[in-house]
Design an enzyme around this catalytic site. Structure first.
Site, PDB file in Angstrom:
ATOM      1  CG  ASP A  10      -3.246  -5.416  -5.615  1.00  0.00           C
ATOM      2  OD1 ASP A  10      -3.803  -6.360  -5.014  1.00  0.00           O
ATOM      3  OD2 ASP A  10      -2.158  -5.538  -6.220  1.00  0.00           O
ATOM      4  CG  ASP A  12       0.141  -9.867  -2.042  1.00  0.00           C
ATOM      5  OD1 ASP A  12       1.087  -9.885  -1.246  1.00  0.00           O
ATOM      6  OD2 ASP A  12      -0.998 -10.275  -1.768  1.00  0.00           O
TER       7      ASP A  12
HETATM    8  C1  XBP Z   1      -2.233 -11.660  -4.419  1.00  0.00           C
HETATM    9  C2  XBP Z   1      -2.449 -13.099  -4.310  1.00  0.00           C
HETATM   10  C3  XBP Z   1      -2.245 -13.769  -3.017  1.00  0.00           C
HETATM   11  C4  XBP Z   1      -0.807 -13.794  -2.522  1.00  0.00           C
HETATM   12  C5  XBP Z   1      -0.642 -14.755  -1.369  1.00  0.00           C
HETATM   13  O1  XBP Z   1      -3.446 -10.985  -4.457  1.00  0.00           O
HETATM   14  O2  XBP Z   1      -2.784 -13.748  -5.271  1.00  0.00           O
HETATM   15  O3  XBP Z   1      -2.676 -15.083  -3.176  1.00  0.00           O
HETATM   16  O4  XBP Z   1       0.045 -14.249  -3.530  1.00  0.00           O
HETATM   17  O5  XBP Z   1      -1.566 -14.563  -0.367  1.00  0.00           O
HETATM   18  P1  XBP Z   1      -3.509  -9.357  -4.476  1.00  0.00           P
HETATM   19  P2  XBP Z   1      -2.401 -15.771   0.268  1.00  0.00           P
HETATM   20  O6  XBP Z   1      -2.471  -8.843  -5.445  1.00  0.00           O
HETATM   21  O7  XBP Z   1      -4.898  -9.067  -4.889  1.00  0.00           O
HETATM   22  O8  XBP Z   1      -3.224  -8.871  -3.088  1.00  0.00           O
HETATM   23  O9  XBP Z   1      -1.443 -16.876   0.498  1.00  0.00           O
HETATM   24  O10 XBP Z   1      -2.967 -15.210   1.534  1.00  0.00           O
HETATM   25  O11 XBP Z   1      -3.469 -16.137  -0.723  1.00  0.00           O
HETATM   26 MG    MG Z   2      -1.387  -7.494  -6.884  1.00  0.00          MG
END
Ligand code: XBP
Ligand code: MG
Length: 268
Positions: A10, A12
């Site tokens: 993953d 973020d």
């Molecule tokens: C994380 C998310 C994303 C980020 C922002 O997903 O929910 O929406 O917060 O990115 P993951 P965007 O942990 O699966 O990476 O603004 O591009 O949506």
């Molecule tokens: Mg995440």
């Protein structure tokens, strides 16, 4: 039982603490650039993280604002514009070196490279955000180090929907039991379980204490194995934290993966 054949990351919260100091700050800068008197504090942003996807998160917040456009088409256009501005700001924040990788991430990636174990990325953040973060840390050719990189543009139905994991498995041409994912959030774990992908959870600032039922192991960070507790599939039955020093390396992940006993709870 299949041996581990790929590690799926993953982004973020897992690779880096991107939300509080990256996306949140970038959203606030985007609000300001449009002359909006909107600001997301750390706590409000934490509540909004219940919604995956930056644009979707904005729309949720706009539902609560009297000064957001009332016409749905106008509101959608404004969310798209703010989201694009936010992603530009985010790329600048990352390029300026403000978002380090979490401790233990680079070392585990190096383990995989040394062992010839393919890696993939399965995220529902925008591709530009992944590119900004990975490019800042591994240089412009970073993608060649990954067998598959699936982002929001590939999987528009976001986590906890399993789509991004199903597509990643297809791209890797592997069954779920042959891979292991590293996640930090309830939505991420939900996506893994629904795709039958075994998962370990490295806790992040915004998701410090969710139950993570069904994970193979849960810990405070990949850099310190003493904070990790191998999980079991049934609620309430947990083992003691690991006693020994060191990071969570590939050998440890392989051991957890090998000894799992059908520990992926099927939710579909
Ligand atoms: C994380 C998310 C994303 C980020 C922002 O997903 O929910 O929406 O917060 O990115 P993951 P965007 O942990 O699966 O990476 O603004 O591009 O949506
Ligand atoms: Mg995440």
């Amino acid at each position: 039982m299949a041996a581990l054949q790929a590690l799926i990351w993953d982004v973020d919260g897992t690779l880096a603490e991107t939300e509080r100091d990256g996306h949140r700050v970038a959203f606030n800068a985007a609000f300001k650039s449009l002359g909006l008197d909107w600001h997301w504090g750390e706590s409000r942003y934490g509540d909004l993280l219940e919604v995956t996807g930056g644009r979707e998160r904005l729309l949720r917040d706009m539902d609560t604002r009297a000064d957001a456009p009332s016409d749905p088409a106008e509101r959608d256009a404004m969310a798209r514009l703010l989201h694009a501005l936010k992603n530009k700001q985010y790329a600048a924040i990352v390029a300026a070196g403000h978002i380090p990788l979490r401790a233990g991430v680079a070392a585990l990636m190096a383990d995989c490279r040394l062992a010839g174990l393919p890696m993939a990325i399965a995220t529902t953040t925008s591709r530009s955000n992944v590119d900004a973060l990975m490019g800042a840390h591994f240089g412009p050719g970073w993608e060649s180090g990954f067998a598959a990189v699936l982002c929001a543009e590939d999987a528009p139905v976001k986590k906890p929907d399993p789509l991004v994991y199903r597509l990643t498995l297809e791209r890797l041409d592997l069954p779920p039991e042959a891979v292991l994912a590293v996640e930090d959030s309830p939505a991420g774990v939900g996506a893994c379980l629904a795709a039958r992908v075994p998962v370990v959870v490295t806790r992040s600032v915004y998701f410090g204490d969710f139950p993570a039922e069904g994970a193979l192991a849960v810990g405070a960070g990949l850099h310190d194995r003493r904070t990790w507790v191998p999980g079991v599939p049934r609620p309430g039955k947990r083992e003691a934290p690991l006693p020994e020093d060191g990071r969570v390396d590939l050998d440890l992940l392989c051991a957890w993966h090998a000894r799992r006993t059908g520990s992926v709870v099927l939710s579909t």
